[in-house]
Write an enzyme that holds these catalytic residues in place. Structure first.
Site, PDB file in Angstrom:
ATOM      1  N   ASP A 102     -12.466 -19.713  -1.320  1.00 40.83           N
ATOM      2  CA  ASP A 102     -13.014 -18.510  -1.959  1.00 40.83           C
ATOM      3  C   ASP A 102     -14.545 -18.539  -1.930  1.00 40.83           C
ATOM      4  OD1 ASP A 102     -10.453 -17.755  -2.542  1.00 40.83           O
ATOM      5  OD2 ASP A 102     -10.507 -18.502  -4.604  1.00 40.83           O
TER       6      ASP A 102
HETATM    7  N1  URA Z   1      -7.515 -22.216  -4.704  1.00 41.34           N
HETATM    8  C1  URA Z   1      -8.312 -21.239  -5.166  1.00 41.34           C
HETATM    9  O1  URA Z   1      -8.024 -20.587  -6.155  1.00 41.34           O
HETATM   10  N2  URA Z   1      -9.457 -20.988  -4.480  1.00 41.34           N
HETATM   11  C2  URA Z   1      -9.841 -21.688  -3.396  1.00 41.34           C
HETATM   12  O2  URA Z   1     -10.909 -21.430  -2.832  1.00 41.34           O
HETATM   13  C3  URA Z   1      -8.994 -22.701  -2.932  1.00 41.34           C
HETATM   14  C4  URA Z   1      -7.832 -22.941  -3.595  1.00 41.34           C
END
Ligand code: URA
Length: 230
Positions: A102
């Site tokens: 993310d």
């Molecule tokens: N889980 C999440 O919520 N975000 C990420 O970036 C990776 C795993």
């Protein structure tokens, strides 16, 4: 793909012709004469017939990057910097990301032009553990450990997450190991307890850990040994 299949897919060769080329030792793969029709070739293999080139064989490239917060793990984005913007490499359009993070997640990111390699790494059957350091808004209770081991039901996908290992590090920090890569998986798992994730950092993917010498935004090519891990 097998070498005989690769050759017979070319318009100039019949199956009979392919058999002869191999028997007559006229085919070379990455510089080596190949007679075995079952010999496996890759997109990156250089394939020659006599003195001519049938497939150029671009080199396979593999990188580890320390993704900083505030950048998009995509190859292009109209608004924000992407992880590929950080990489100072030619022909970046040939590269892709193996396992996204993310926007505000930091940590280990793998980038390559080898689709077979990245598929092995990301396909669900491989069940590679991904380890995250997590900080949350509220206290992480011991009950999280059992619940994450049992799995969390995700209504949207109508599935229960596979057993995950949680190690408590402090009142609001933990290390979580998951073997899947569902959308916002870690945040949604903590969301089950109404506990917001305020920092998320991927430490490792399977046997490969983020190089501690890489500052956020820095990257380096993987060593041969690291490439062979997957
Ligand atoms: N889980 C999440 O919520 N975000 C990420 O970036 C990776 C795993």
């Amino acid at each position: 793909m097998r070498i005989d299949r690769f050759l017979s897919n070319l318009p100039q060769f019949s199956r009979q012709h392919v058999r002869l080329l191999l028997i007559e030792k006229r085919i070379r793969v990455d510089g080596q004469v190949i007679c075995d029709p079952h010999h496996e070739i890759r997109t990156f293999s250089r394939i020659e017939l006599d003195d001519g080139v049938l497939q150029d064989g671009k080199p396979a490239r593999y990188f580890m990057l320390h993704k900083p917060q505030g950048c998009v793990s995509a190859t292009r984005d109209p608004e924000h910097p992407t992880v590929l913007d950080l990489l100072d490499e030619p022909d970046k359009h040939e590269l892709h990301i193996a396992g996204r993070l993310d926007f505000n997640t930091s940590g280990l990111m793998l980038i390559t032009n080898d689709g077979q390699w990245s598929r092995r790494l990301t396909q669900p059957q491989t069940k590679l553990p991904k380890v995250y350091y997590v900080e949350t808004e509220h206290i992480i209770g011991p009950e999280y450990i059992d619940q994450f081991r049992q799995g969390i039901y995700f209504a949207y996908e109508n599935l229960t997450t596979l057993p995950a290992e949680l190690e408590l590090l402090g009142p609001c920090s933990a290390r979580l190991s998951i073997v899947e890569g569902r959308y916002h998986q870690v945040k949604r798992m903590f969301g089950y307890f109404d506990n917001k994730v305020i920092r998320l950092h991927r430490e490792s993917i399977g046997p490969l850990a983020l190089d501690s010498l890489l500052a956020p935004g820095a990257w380096r090519p993987l060593s041969d040994q690291e490439i062979q891990l997957f």
